[in-house]
Design a protein around this motif. Structure first.
Motif, PDB file in Angstrom:
ATOM      1  N   GLY A  85       0.801  -1.221   0.000  1.00 56.80           N
ATOM      2  CA  GLY A  85       0.000   0.000   0.000  1.00 56.80           C
ATOM      3  C   GLY A  85       0.829   1.263   0.000  1.00 56.80           C
ATOM      4  N   PRO A  86       0.262   2.394  -0.437  1.00 59.85           N
ATOM      5  CA  PRO A  86       0.954   3.676  -0.394  1.00 59.85           C
ATOM      6  C   PRO A  86       1.087   4.152   1.047  1.00 59.85           C
ATOM      7  N   LYS A  87       1.931   5.171   1.252  1.00 59.45           N
ATOM      8  CA  LYS A  87       2.158   5.606   2.627  1.00 59.45           C
ATOM      9  C   LYS A  87       2.497   7.089   2.697  1.00 59.45           C
ATOM     10  N   ILE A  88       2.303   7.621   3.898  1.00 58.03           N
ATOM     11  CA  ILE A  88       2.779   8.955   4.223  1.00 58.03           C
ATOM     12  C   ILE A  88       3.960   8.781   5.160  1.00 58.03           C
ATOM     13  N   ASP A  89       5.120   9.293   4.758  1.00 55.84           N
ATOM     14  CA  ASP A  89       6.302   9.239   5.611  1.00 55.84           C
ATOM     15  C   ASP A  89       6.476  10.577   6.310  1.00 55.84           C
ATOM     16  N   LEU A  90       6.839  10.526   7.582  1.00 56.55           N
ATOM     17  CA  LEU A  90       7.039  11.730   8.377  1.00 56.55           C
ATOM     18  C   LEU A  90       8.535  11.992   8.495  1.00 56.55           C
ATOM     19  N   GLN A  91       8.972  13.085   7.893  1.00 56.72           N
ATOM     20  CA  GLN A  91      10.385  13.464   7.886  1.00 56.72           C
ATOM     21  C   GLN A  91      10.618  14.436   9.035  1.00 56.72           C
ATOM     22  N   MET A  92      11.439  14.023   9.996  1.00 57.90           N
ATOM     23  CA  MET A  92      11.658  14.788  11.222  1.00 57.90           C
ATOM     24  C   MET A  92      12.979  15.537  11.140  1.00 57.90           C
ATOM     25  N   LYS A  93      12.999  16.781  11.636  1.00 60.14           N
ATOM     26  CA  LYS A  93      14.195  17.613  11.607  1.00 60.14           C
ATOM     27  C   LYS A  93      14.764  17.737  13.014  1.00 60.14           C
ATOM     28  N   ASP A  94      16.114  17.569  13.119  1.00 63.04           N
ATOM     29  CA  ASP A  94      16.753  17.627  14.434  1.00 63.04           C
ATOM     30  C   ASP A  94      17.449  18.971  14.662  1.00 63.04           C
ATOM     31  N   ALA A  95      18.234  19.052  15.739  1.00 60.30           N
ATOM     32  CA  ALA A  95      18.857  20.316  16.147  1.00 60.30           C
ATOM     33  C   ALA A  95      19.866  20.826  15.127  1.00 60.30           C
ATOM     34  N   LEU A  96      20.432  19.939  14.297  1.00 61.33           N
ATOM     35  CA  LEU A  96      21.396  20.354  13.284  1.00 61.33           C
ATOM     36  C   LEU A  96      20.740  20.595  11.932  1.00 61.33           C
ATOM     37  N   GLY A  97      19.393  20.515  11.893  1.00 63.37           N
ATOM     38  CA  GLY A  97      18.690  20.714  10.641  1.00 63.37           C
ATOM     39  C   GLY A  97      18.679  19.490   9.752  1.00 63.37           C
ATOM     40  N   ARG A  98      19.180  18.346  10.256  1.00 57.29           N
ATOM     41  CA  ARG A  98      19.175  17.119   9.468  1.00 57.29           C
ATOM     42  C   ARG A  98      17.778  16.505   9.490  1.00 57.29           C
ATOM     43  N   GLU A  99      17.386  15.911   8.368  1.00 58.56           N
ATOM     44  CA  GLU A  99      16.075  15.265   8.299  1.00 58.56           C
ATOM     45  C   GLU A  99      16.222  13.754   8.412  1.00 58.56           C
ATOM     46  N   TRP A 100      15.264  13.159   9.140  1.00 58.20           N
ATOM     47  CA  TRP A 100      15.244  11.718   9.341  1.00 58.20           C
ATOM     48  C   TRP A 100      13.840  11.203   9.024  1.00 58.20           C
ATOM     49  N   GLN A 101      13.793  10.108   8.268  1.00 58.59           N
ATOM     50  CA  GLN A 101      12.485   9.496   8.029  1.00 58.59           C
ATOM     51  C   GLN A 101      12.155   8.647   9.246  1.00 58.59           C
ATOM     52  N   MET A 102      11.135   9.068  10.009  1.00 56.04           N
ATOM     53  CA  MET A 102      10.806   8.399  11.259  1.00 56.04           C
ATOM     54  C   MET A 102       9.443   7.721  11.171  1.00 56.04           C
ATOM     55  N   GLY A 103       8.391   8.499  11.381  1.00 55.22           N
ATOM     56  CA  GLY A 103       7.059   7.921  11.399  1.00 55.22           C
ATOM     57  C   GLY A 103       6.583   7.554  10.001  1.00 55.22           C
ATOM     58  N   THR A 104       5.608   6.667   9.952  1.00 58.28           N
ATOM     59  CA  THR A 104       5.013   6.295   8.673  1.00 58.28           C
ATOM     60  C   THR A 104       3.548   5.940   8.888  1.00 58.28           C
ATOM     61  N   ILE A 105       2.723   6.286   7.911  1.00 57.49           N
ATOM     62  CA  ILE A 105       1.293   5.965   7.922  1.00 57.49           C
ATOM     63  C   ILE A 105       0.983   5.302   6.591  1.00 57.49           C
ATOM     64  N   GLN A 106       0.617   4.028   6.630  1.00 54.95           N
ATOM     65  CA  GLN A 106       0.432   3.260   5.399  1.00 54.95           C
ATOM     66  C   GLN A 106      -1.019   2.811   5.277  1.00 54.95           C
ATOM     67  N   LEU A 107      -1.581   3.048   4.118  1.00 55.24           N
ATOM     68  CA  LEU A 107      -2.978   2.687   3.860  1.00 55.24           C
ATOM     69  C   LEU A 107      -3.006   1.380   3.084  1.00 55.24           C
ATOM     70  N   ASP A 108      -3.764   0.409   3.566  1.00 57.34           N
ATOM     71  CA  ASP A 108      -3.661  -0.947   3.041  1.00 57.34           C
ATOM     72  C   ASP A 108      -5.054  -1.560   2.844  1.00 57.34           C
ATOM     73  N   PHE A 109      -5.426  -1.761   1.562  1.00 59.25           N
ATOM     74  CA  PHE A 109      -6.665  -2.477   1.230  1.00 59.25           C
ATOM     75  C   PHE A 109      -6.379  -3.957   0.983  1.00 59.25           C
ATOM     76  N   GLN A 110      -5.073  -4.321   0.875  1.00 59.66           N
ATOM     77  CA  GLN A 110      -4.702  -5.648   0.405  1.00 59.66           C
ATOM     78  C   GLN A 110      -4.689  -6.713   1.500  1.00 59.66           C
ATOM     79  N   LEU A 111      -4.039  -6.428   2.655  1.00 66.62           N
ATOM     80  CA  LEU A 111      -3.965  -7.452   3.703  1.00 66.62           C
ATOM     81  C   LEU A 111      -5.338  -7.824   4.253  1.00 66.62           C
ATOM     82  N   PRO A 112      -6.261  -6.875   4.435  1.00 71.45           N
ATOM     83  CA  PRO A 112      -7.603  -7.298   4.855  1.00 71.45           C
ATOM     84  C   PRO A 112      -8.230  -8.283   3.874  1.00 71.45           C
TER      85      PRO A 112
END
Length: 597
Positions: free
Chosen positions: A408-435
Motif C-alpha cells: 500500500g501507499p504511505k505517508i512518511d514523516l520526515q523529522m528535523k533535528d537540532a542540526l537541521g538534518r532530516e530523518w524518516q521516522m514515522g510512517t502511515i500506510q494505507l492498506d486495502f490488500q492485507l484485509p
C-alpha cells in the motif's frame, strides 16, 4: 541556471578533476569507477595500488588545484560502443558499464585536457577555469563494494565536500564537527546506554542506563496512546511460514527475513522471525466477531522484530537487525480513513513537539514490486493525496514515486533535528490488500458483511533509531523527564552516607530516578563521573548539608554550584518537573525542557 542544477554541474565537474588528480598521483594502473554528485559534494570510487589515508588528503587537494590552474576544456564527444570499449580497454569498471548499456544507448565521453577521458552523460562546465573559485575539501575515505554488491571488488571511495564559496564550506565543516561531537555511536557507549557484540551483529544490548531511558520513552508513548484508545498487545516473535505467505512477506520480503527450518524439508514447515507486526495485529482482530461499533479498532505493540541487513549497511542504532517498533494497526471503515489519519497526525505532532522536533509529510506511491491490483492502489493513493491536500494545500508536499510499501501507499514523516538534518521516522500506510488476503470482515450497520481498511502506522519508527537520534539531538544531555538518571548523589565521606540514603529514598518515592556513589573515594572523582554521564543534577553532601538538612546542587551545564538549598525545596523542584510533565501527558502536548532540565 537554478542553484541545484548549478551545484550538480559544479560538483560533477570537480569529480572529474579529482579522478584526474588521483591518476596523476597514483599512476596509469589506477582503476576509476564512478563519481556522482551528492548533497554536499561528490565522491569517486577507485581501485588503487596503495591505500589512501588522511595524510594523503593535502597532496590530492593540491594536485586538484594544480589541474584547475591549467584551465583545460571539458570536451564532450559521442562515441560508438566499440570506440568506447577501445578508449577504456584498460579500465575494468568502465568496460563493464559500457557492456551493460542498452543497444540503442547514446554513449558520451568527456575529455579534460589531453590525458584524461571519462565515460559520462554530463553536463559539465566548459572550462576548468570556471571552477577556480571552488571551495572543496576531502572529507573522508571508505571502502565500497563495486555496484554495492558484497560479492564484487572492494574499492576506495573518496568523499569530497564542495561549495561555491569558502563561507559555505566552512559552515558545512562546522556542522560536520558538531555532528561528530554528537555521534551516538560514541556517546551511547560513553554514557553507558548501549553496546554491541560481534556475536549478535546489528543487535544492540541495552545497558541499565539505556534501558531506563528506553522505558521512560515507552511509558510516555503508552500514556499518549491510552488517551487515544489504543489496545496494546504482545505477540510471538516467531511465526510459521504460512502466516508470512498469506501476508505477502514470504513472496516480497523473504530475503530480509531470518528463516528457521522446521522438522520437514518442505518450506511450509519453515518459521521466520517477524520483520513486521502487522500479521499479529490481524490475528488479534480475527480473534472474535467484529462489528462497525468496534471500528476504529486500534491495536498497538512494541514487540521485538528482526530484519536481515547487509553487514556494510549496519550503522549503530540507525541501522540494526533487531529492534522494537512502536507499531500500531488500525482497522477502519472507508469513511473513517480521513479522520483516523488526522488523529494519527495529531499524535505525531504531540510526540515530536515534546522533544522540540518538527516534521513534514511525504507521500510514497506504488512500487514496482507491488501486491494487489492497480485499481485498488489508485484508490488508496487518491485517499492519501486528498488528506494531504486538505492538510497542506494541494500539492504542497513531496511525492516519492514508487517508494510505497509492497501492500500500500504511505505517508512518511520526515523529522528535523537540532542540526537541521532530516530523518524518516514515522510512517502511515494505507492498506486495502492485507484485509483481503486474510479475509477480514465486520458486520455493517445494515447487517451486511464488509471489509475493513487497514492503517499501518508508527511514530518513533524504530525505538532504537529514535533514541540514536535523540542522543545526537540533545548531545547526550537529555531533558529531565527522560534522562536515565535524573539526580546523582555524592556523599563527601562515608559518614555522610546515611543522609545520602535518606535523600535517595525520598526522591525514589516521588518516582525520580536517582543514583548515589557511596564508595570511599575522592569527592571530585564521584562528581566527575556523574558529570560525564550527564545527570541533570548532582547533589554534594557534607557536614553542613547533614547538619542543616540541605543539599548543594551542581546543575548540568553550569559551573557554579547552588549551596545550602533546603532538601524540601529541591524535592519540590524535582516533583514539579516530573509531575508537570506527567500532568501534561494527560491533557496534551508538552514543551521541551532546556539543557538544565
Amino acid at each position: 541556471m537554478e542553484r541545484e542544477e548549478f551545484l550538480q554541474v559544479y560538483r560533477h565537474s570537480l569529480a572529474h578533476i579529482l579522478a584526474k588528480a588521483v591518476i596523476e598521483l597514483y599512476g596509469p594502473e589506477t582503476q576509476y569507477a564512478i563519481g556522482p554528485q551528492i548533497d554536499t559534494g561528490f565522491y569517486y570510487d577507485f581501485k588503487l595500488p596503495a591505500s589512501i589515508t588522511e595524510d594523503d588528503f593535502p597532496k590530492i587537494e593540491a594536485k586538484m588545484k594544480e589541474i584547475l590552474k591549467r584551465k583545460e576544456d571539458f570536451i564532450r564527444e559521442e562515441v560508438t560502443r566499440d570506440q568506447a570499449l577501445e578508449i577504456f580497454r584498460d579500465q575494468k569498471y568502465k568496460t563493464e558499464i559500457i557492456k551493460d548499456l542498452p543497444e540503442d544507448a547514446v554513449i558520451t565521453v568527456y575529455k579534460t585536457g589531453d590525458d584524461f577521458t571519462d565515460l559520462c552523460r554530463g553536463p559539465h562546465v566548459d572550462n576548468a577555469k570556471e571552477l577556480m573559485s571552488a571551495a572543496f575539501a576531502i572529507r573522508s575515505t571508505s571502502g565500497a563494494y563495486w555496484r554495492g554488491d558484497e560479492k564484487n571488488d572492494t574499492l576506495q571511495r573518496i568523499y569530497v565536500d564542495a561549495f561555491p564559496s569558502k563561507e559555505e564550506l566552512k559552515e558545512h565543516q562546522r556542522l560536520l564537527r558538531e555532528a561528530k561531537e554528537r555521534d551516538h555511536k560514541k556517546l551511547g557507549p560513553a554514557l553507558e546506554l548501549f553496546m554491541f557484540h560481534e556475536s549478535a551483529p546489528g543487535m544492540p544490548y541495552w545497558l541499565p542506563r539505556g534501558w531506563k531511558l528506553f522505558n521512560a520513552l515507552l511509558d510516555y508513548w503508552r500514556s499518549v496512546h491510552e488517551r487515544h484508545n489504543y489496545l496494546e498487545i504482545a505477540a510471538p516473535v516467531i511465526n510459521n511460514q504460512k502466516l508470512w505467505a498469506t501476508s505477502g512477506h514470504w513472496g516480497h520480503y523473504k530475503e530480509n527475513m531470518f528463516i528457521i527450518p522446521g522438522e520437514k524439508e518442505d518450506e511450509s514447515d519453515y518459521y521466520a522471525a517477524k520483520p513486521m507486526n502487522c500479521p499479529n495485529a490481524i490475528m488479534f482482530y480475527k480473534n472474535g466477531l467484529r462489528s462497525y461499533r468496534d471500528l476504529p479498532f486500534r491495536v498497538s505493540q512494541v514487540d521485538v522484530i528482526h530484519r536481515k541487513e547487509k553487514s556494510g549497511e549496519l550503522n549503530g542504532l540507525f541501522r540494526v537487525q533487531m529492534f522494537r517498533q512502536d507499531d500500531a494497526h488500525i482497522l477502519v471503515t472507508e469513511d473513517q480513513i480521513a479522520s483516523e489519519i488526522a488523529d494519527i497526525m495529531s499524535i505525531a505532532d504531540e510526540i515530536y513537539s515534546t522533544f522540540g522536533l518538527s516534521f513534514r509529510a511525504e507521500l510514497s506511491t506504488r512500487p514496482d514490486d507491488f501486491m494487489g491490483d492497480i485499481a485498488t492502489w489508485d484508490k488508496a493513493e487518491a485517499e492519501l493525496r486528498e488528506i494531504l491536500d486538505n492538510m497542506y494545500g494541494e500539492g504542497n508536499y513531496d511525492v516519492n514515486e514508487g517508494d510505497g510499501a509492497f501492500y500500500g501507499p504511505k505517508i512518511d514523516l520526515q523529522m528535523k533535528d537540532a542540526l537541521g538534518r532530516e530523518w524518516q521516522m514515522g510512517t502511515i500506510q494505507l492498506d486495502f490488500q492485507l484485509p483481503l488476503n486474510f479475509g477480514l470482515k465486520y458486520a455493517a450497520q445494515d447487517g451486511s458483511e464488509k471489509q475493513p481498511v487497514l492503517i499501518h502506522r508508527a511514530i518513533f519508527g524504530s525505538m532504537e533509531r529514535f533514541i540514536g537520534i535523540l542522543i545526537e539531538n540533545f548531545k547526550g544531555s537529555f531533558p529531565f523527564w527522560v534522562s536515565p538518571y535524573q539526580v546523582g548523589i555524592v556523599p563527601i565521606r562515608t559518614s555522610h552516607n546515611a543522609y545520602a540514603e535518606k535523600i535517595q529514598e525520598e526522591l525514589r518515592s516521588m518516582g525520580i530516578r536517582v543514583e548515589a556513589d557511596y564508595a570511599d573515594k575522592n569527592m571530585n572523582e564521584k562528581i566527575k563521573r556523574f558529570r560525564t554521564l550527564r545527570d541533570p543534577y548532582t547533589l554534594v553532601i557534607g557536614d553542613k548539608e547533614v547538619e542543616n538538612g540541605t543539599v548543594s546542587v551542581t546543575v548540568r551545564g553550569q559551573k557554579q554550584q547552588i549551596h545550602d538549598l533546603p532538601l524540601a525545596d529541591f524535592c519540590a523542584m524535582c516533583r514539579k518537573l516530573q509531575v508537570e510533565h506527567l500532568k501534561d501527558l494527560l491533557t496534551g502536548p508538552v514543551g521541551n525542557e532546556n539543557e538544565n532540565g
